[in-house]
Design an enzyme around this catalytic site. Structure first.
Site, PDB file in Angstrom:
ATOM      1  CG  HIS A 261     -34.323 -87.612  31.929  1.00  0.00           C
ATOM      2  ND1 HIS A 261     -35.270 -87.086  32.890  1.00  0.00           N
ATOM      3  CD2 HIS A 261     -33.507 -88.589  32.751  1.00  0.00           C
ATOM      4  CE1 HIS A 261     -34.889 -87.386  34.021  1.00  0.00           C
ATOM      5  NE2 HIS A 261     -33.856 -88.185  34.026  1.00  0.00           N
TER       6      HIS A 261
ATOM      7  CG  ASP B  28     -31.821 -90.998  37.609  1.00  0.00           C
ATOM      8  OD1 ASP B  28     -31.598 -89.963  37.417  1.00  0.00           O
ATOM      9  OD2 ASP B  28     -32.967 -91.685  37.753  1.00  0.00           O
TER      10      ASP B  28
ATOM     11  CD  GLU C  22     -31.174 -90.619  33.621  1.00  0.00           C
ATOM     12  OE1 GLU C  22     -31.449 -91.779  32.960  1.00  0.00           O
ATOM     13  OE2 GLU C  22     -32.023 -90.297  34.342  1.00  0.00           O
TER      14      GLU C  22
ATOM     15  CG  HIS D 136     -29.874 -85.625  36.151  1.00  0.00           C
ATOM     16  ND1 HIS D 136     -30.004 -85.858  34.673  1.00  0.00           N
ATOM     17  CD2 HIS D 136     -30.643 -86.865  36.722  1.00  0.00           C
ATOM     18  CE1 HIS D 136     -30.728 -87.017  34.356  1.00  0.00           C
ATOM     19  NE2 HIS D 136     -31.251 -87.380  35.574  1.00  0.00           N
TER      20      HIS D 136
HETATM   21 MN    MN Z   1     -32.776 -89.018  35.589  1.00  0.00          MN
END
Ligand code: MN
Length: 319
Positions: A160, A282, A7, A9
């Site tokens: 998500h 994240d 995850e 981004h």
């Molecule tokens: Mn995320």
């Protein structure tokens, strides 16, 4: 140990505006810093990966991405463009990056075809979907074609969070509760239950769903889901696997993204099994080095640590 994050981004200048409605999740200075990091693909990001011991980032467009676009034809064009950019970035650094496609779910047929193109021509490993698309969830009959293609291609869809369609009454007047601290997890867990009770996994028995944030709380509630469902005579719903928990054990994979805490990790291993848990950070909303240090020190067996760090990702994403 080889470590793969699922995850991770990014955003582009052209698409950054879709995230404007999400900026309230962070203090302005924090949001500005995260936005700067999202726009960097191969500079500071690679250095941060090296420093944290993260070998591979599976990149995904930041929430809500293409799904915030109101015009379906613009969504189709922009999804293709950003997937091309992602593939080109991966081609420059094939040992450091892999990617999840962005899908123009406003046009379900086009989204299915874009998923096929992204996987078979661009080499992406599945797609990441940010919650609802203009109010439509992934159990919608119109979107079954996307599941059909994902199943046929044997790639996962990563669900998500994003901001909900509206603000539930219980959250009203408490903006602190809207966002990743609370509402996003509830929203994403509920979306997942829609898929189960909406029959998606009965129609596509081997569909693979990825959830971040240690499964958005779901590993904690398997027994209660089954118990309270039976308590109401199954609400008249027939589930081929017999109990809702069976879908969470069969169709679901989770990542550790944004949760650097041993108790929920241990619960998830006990509830779902170590074969179902994959690493994620994240980035840039959580610190990469904090996440890799958490995995390195987690009180689990070395065999489970290797599965979570890379083995499960290599198998699920064919890396
Ligand atoms: Mn995320």
């Amino acid at each position: 140990m080889r470590t793969i994050g699922l995850e991770e981004h990014f955003v582009t200048e052209e698409l950054a505006g879709y995230g404007a409605g999400t900026s309230t999740i962070a203090a302005p200075a924090v949001w500005a810093e995260a936005s700067r990091k999202l726009l960097d693909l191969t500079g500071e990001r690679l250095a941060a990966m090296d420093a944290a011991g993260l070998d591979v980032q599976v990149l995904s467009l930041n929430s809500p991405g293409i799904q915030a676009e109101r015009d379906p034809s613009v969504a189709v064009t922009r999804a293709a463009a950003v997937n091309d950019l992602l593939a080109a970035t991966i081609a420059q650094h094939p040992t450091r990056f892999a990617g999840f496609a962005a899908l123009p779910l406003q046009d379900p047929q086009a989204a299915a075809k874009e998923l096929e193109r992204a996987v078979t021509q661009l080499g992406l490993r599945g797609a990441l979907v940010n919650a609802h698309t203009q109010g439509r969830y992934l159990d919608d009959p119109a979107l079954r074609v996307v599941w059909e293609y994902a199943s046929g291609l044997d790639v996962p869809l990563y669900l998500h969070p994003a901001n909900g369609v509206d603000t539930p009454h219980v959250l009203a007047d408490h903006p602190v509760l809207t966002g990743p601290m609370w509402s996003w997890g509830c929203d994403t867990a509920a979306h997942t239950l829609r898929l189960i009770f909406g029959g998606v996994f009965d129609e596509f028995p081997d569909a693979k769903l990825l959830l971040g944030h240690m499964g958005e709380g779901l590993p904690f509630v398997l027994w209660r889901l089954d118990s309270r469902w039976a308590f109401h005579d199954h609400h008249g719903i027939d589930l081929a696997r017999g109990n809702p928990s069976e879908y969470l054990r069969h169709n679901l994979y989770i990542t550790t993204s944004g949760v650097c805490d041993a108790p929920p990790l241990l619960c998830s291993i006990l509830a779902l099994g170590a074969d179902r848990i994959l690493f994620g950070t994240d980035y840039p909303f959580e610190d990469m080095a904090t996440a890799t240090a958490f995995l390195a020190a987690a009180p689990i067996s070395e065999a489970d640590r290797a599965k979570i760090a890379h083995g499960n990702a290599e198998r699920l994403l064919k890396l």
